[in-house]
Design an enzyme around this catalytic site. Structure first.
Site, PDB file in Angstrom:
ATOM      1  N   ASN A  11       0.876  -1.176   0.000  1.00 19.56           N
ATOM      2  CA  ASN A  11       0.000   0.000   0.000  1.00 19.56           C
ATOM      3  C   ASN A  11       0.912   1.225   0.000  1.00 19.56           C
ATOM      4  O   ASN A  11       1.503   1.545   1.023  1.00 19.56           O
ATOM      5  CB  ASN A  11      -0.885  -0.053   1.256  1.00 19.56           C
ATOM      6  CG  ASN A  11      -1.671   1.223   1.465  1.00 19.56           C
ATOM      7  OD1 ASN A  11      -1.765   2.069   0.575  1.00 19.56           O
ATOM      8  ND2 ASN A  11      -2.232   1.365   2.658  1.00 19.56           N
ATOM      9  N   TRP A  12       1.009   1.865  -1.153  1.00 19.63           N
ATOM     10  CA  TRP A  12       1.934   3.006  -1.259  1.00 19.63           C
ATOM     11  C   TRP A  12       1.370   4.275  -0.625  1.00 19.63           C
ATOM     12  O   TRP A  12       2.067   5.271  -0.511  1.00 19.63           O
ATOM     13  CB  TRP A  12       2.288   3.251  -2.740  1.00 19.63           C
ATOM     14  CG  TRP A  12       3.345   2.318  -3.255  1.00 19.63           C
ATOM     15  CD1 TRP A  12       3.755   1.150  -2.679  1.00 19.63           C
ATOM     16  CD2 TRP A  12       4.143   2.489  -4.437  1.00 19.63           C
ATOM     17  NE1 TRP A  12       4.753   0.567  -3.434  1.00 19.63           N
ATOM     18  CE2 TRP A  12       5.010   1.364  -4.520  1.00 19.63           C
ATOM     19  CE3 TRP A  12       4.200   3.444  -5.433  1.00 19.63           C
ATOM     20  CZ2 TRP A  12       5.925   1.191  -5.560  1.00 19.63           C
ATOM     21  CZ3 TRP A  12       5.112   3.289  -6.475  1.00 19.63           C
ATOM     22  CH2 TRP A  12       5.978   2.170  -6.532  1.00 19.63           C
ATOM     23  N   LYS A  13       0.097   4.248  -0.250  1.00 20.12           N
ATOM     24  CA  LYS A  13      -0.537   5.435   0.341  1.00 20.12           C
ATOM     25  C   LYS A  13      -0.309   6.634  -0.582  1.00 20.12           C
ATOM     26  O   LYS A  13      -0.272   6.459  -1.784  1.00 20.12           O
ATOM     27  CB  LYS A  13      -0.021   5.665   1.773  1.00 20.12           C
ATOM     28  CG  LYS A  13      -0.117   4.382   2.596  1.00 20.12           C
ATOM     29  CD  LYS A  13       0.097   4.572   4.065  1.00 20.12           C
ATOM     30  CE  LYS A  13      -0.061   3.239   4.773  1.00 20.12           C
ATOM     31  NZ  LYS A  13       0.021   3.328   6.215  1.00 20.12           N
ATOM     32  N   HIS A  95      -9.468   1.230   4.803  1.00 22.19           N
ATOM     33  CA  HIS A  95      -8.207   1.418   5.532  1.00 22.19           C
ATOM     34  C   HIS A  95      -8.441   2.390   6.692  1.00 22.19           C
ATOM     35  O   HIS A  95      -9.212   3.343   6.563  1.00 22.19           O
ATOM     36  CB  HIS A  95      -7.129   1.954   4.584  1.00 22.19           C
ATOM     37  CG  HIS A  95      -5.771   1.939   5.202  1.00 22.19           C
ATOM     38  ND1 HIS A  95      -5.375   2.896   6.102  1.00 22.19           N
ATOM     39  CD2 HIS A  95      -4.750   1.062   5.091  1.00 22.19           C
ATOM     40  CE1 HIS A  95      -4.144   2.609   6.507  1.00 22.19           C
ATOM     41  NE2 HIS A  95      -3.743   1.498   5.918  1.00 22.19           N
ATOM     42  N   GLU A  97      -6.801   4.760   7.817  1.00 21.32           N
ATOM     43  CA  GLU A  97      -6.533   6.180   7.518  1.00 21.32           C
ATOM     44  C   GLU A  97      -7.732   6.810   6.818  1.00 21.32           C
ATOM     45  O   GLU A  97      -8.035   7.982   7.032  1.00 21.32           O
ATOM     46  CB  GLU A  97      -5.253   6.306   6.668  1.00 21.32           C
ATOM     47  CG  GLU A  97      -4.021   6.080   7.543  1.00 21.32           C
ATOM     48  CD  GLU A  97      -2.802   5.538   6.817  1.00 21.32           C
ATOM     49  OE1 GLU A  97      -2.740   5.625   5.575  1.00 21.32           O
ATOM     50  OE2 GLU A  97      -1.903   5.019   7.503  1.00 21.32           O
ATOM     51  N   GLU A 165      -5.385  -4.779  10.720  1.00 22.97           N
ATOM     52  CA  GLU A 165      -4.343  -3.775  10.909  1.00 22.97           C
ATOM     53  C   GLU A 165      -4.630  -2.981  12.185  1.00 22.97           C
ATOM     54  O   GLU A 165      -5.408  -2.018  12.155  1.00 22.97           O
ATOM     55  CB  GLU A 165      -4.311  -2.811   9.723  1.00 22.97           C
ATOM     56  CG  GLU A 165      -3.976  -3.479   8.404  1.00 22.97           C
ATOM     57  CD  GLU A 165      -3.439  -2.469   7.405  1.00 22.97           C
ATOM     58  OE1 GLU A 165      -2.309  -2.663   6.937  1.00 22.97           O
ATOM     59  OE2 GLU A 165      -4.130  -1.485   7.114  1.00 22.97           O
ATOM     60  N   GLY A 171       2.627   2.228  10.721  1.00 21.23           N
ATOM     61  CA  GLY A 171       3.594   3.313  10.538  1.00 21.23           C
ATOM     62  C   GLY A 171       4.328   3.709  11.802  1.00 21.23           C
ATOM     63  O   GLY A 171       4.976   4.753  11.855  1.00 21.23           O
ATOM     64  N   SER A 210       3.466  -2.153  10.361  1.00 21.05           N
ATOM     65  CA  SER A 210       4.920  -2.223  10.590  1.00 21.05           C
ATOM     66  C   SER A 210       5.535  -3.580  10.226  1.00 21.05           C
ATOM     67  O   SER A 210       6.471  -4.032  10.894  1.00 21.05           O
ATOM     68  CB  SER A 210       5.263  -1.841  12.031  1.00 21.05           C
ATOM     69  OG  SER A 210       4.855  -0.502  12.295  1.00 21.05           O
ATOM     70  N   GLY A 231       2.835  -1.159   4.243  1.00 24.68           N
ATOM     71  CA  GLY A 231       2.886   0.243   3.849  1.00 24.68           C
ATOM     72  C   GLY A 231       4.306   0.670   3.538  1.00 24.68           C
ATOM     73  O   GLY A 231       4.817   0.446   2.436  1.00 24.68           O
ATOM     74  N   GLY A 232       4.968   1.278   4.516  1.00 24.65           N
ATOM     75  CA  GLY A 232       6.303   1.858   4.317  1.00 24.65           C
ATOM     76  C   GLY A 232       7.294   0.925   3.640  1.00 24.65           C
ATOM     77  O   GLY A 232       8.045   1.346   2.740  1.00 24.65           O
TER      78      GLY A 232
END
Ligand code: PGA
Length: 250
Positions: A11-13, A95, A97, A165, A171, A210, A231-232
């Site tokens: 997930n590149w956000k 998600h 966010e 999640e 993150g 994470s 993600g990251g």
């Protein structure tokens, strides 16, 4: 006994640009070499079409959201039909966010999931509790309620995937412990099987929050963990490929 093929989805956000799509080459190579694992990347909407060209079929390209309707007066939104035309074959919905920043309710998430499934997408529905919920001991109840409200009653096309999640792990570098993950994945599996029977048994449950090269193997070893939403650590091949390899070994 169902063997569920692992899925590692990035997930590149709101990150990435055309230059960064160069990372997809090495990611696709690794996906081909690893074999036996499904690999996906969900970049921002604007990068879906060029990402599909770059990925060359070895990785599924998807979106991070989709609207519940096909078209209409919904300024700023993108429908599943549009994502499909761009070459996307997956959507992440609900998600945390988006639940927080766009105030998306379970009902709204459900509508998006229905739309994505109707287009034959692999549809990742995200659930997860806050740090406060966990401190109060209500984490399983909170996730149960999200499952009740966010999942469609049935689907004919596409494939439903769950992503657990915990918000406090996203993150932050604070990955959930294998015991925490195991407890929640077992609860989600019970819900899925109770509600959807055999298809609930086949539904993949990803962990997200994470996930990194150095904790992936331990997470993939937990019962009912069928992959990861990353993600990251999905933004570069250097970070993402070891996670794909860990999934292939598990
Ligand atoms: P993270 O994000 O891997 O950067 O924690 C996961 C996610 O939000 O899907």
């Amino acid at each position: 006994m169902h063997v569920r093929r692992k899925l590692v989805a990035g997930n590149w956000k709101m990150n990435g640009n055309l230059a960064q799509l160069a990372e997809l080459h090495a990611i696709a190579e690794a996906a081909r070499a690893a074999g036996g694992v499904d690999v996906a990347v969900c970049p921002p909407f604007t990068l879906i079409a060029p990402a599909v060209t770059r990925a060359g079929g070895a990785i599924v390209i998807g979106a991070q959201d989709c609207h519940a309707e096909e078209s209409g007066a919904h300024t700023g939104n993108v429908s599943a039909a549009m994502i499909k035309e761009a070459g996307g074959r997956m959507a992440i919905v609900g998600h945390s966010e988006r639940r927080a920043e766009q105030q998306e309710s379970d009902v709204a998430v459900r509508g998006k999931a229905v739309a994505a499934l109707r287009h034959g997408f692999v549809t990742i529905v995200c659930v997860g509790e806050s740090a406060l919920d966990r401190a109060a001991g209500s984490h399983v109840d909170v996730v149960e309620r999200q499952l009740e409200g966010s999942l469609p009653d049935s689907w004919e096309e596409g494939e439903l995937v769950l992503a657990y999640e915990p918000i406090w792990a996203i993150g932050t570098g604070n990955v959930a412990t294998p015991a925490d993950i195991g407890e929640m994945h077992a609860a989600i599996r019970r819900h899925l099987v109770g509600r959807f029977g055999d298809s609930g048994q086949r539904t993949r449950i990803l962990y997200g929050g994470s996930v990194k090269a150095d904790n992936a193997a331990e997470i993939f070893a937990v019962a009912d963990v069928d992959g990861a939403l990353v993600g990251g650590a999905s933004l570069t091949a250097d970070l993402f490929v070891p996670i794909i390899e860990a999934a292939a070994r598990s």
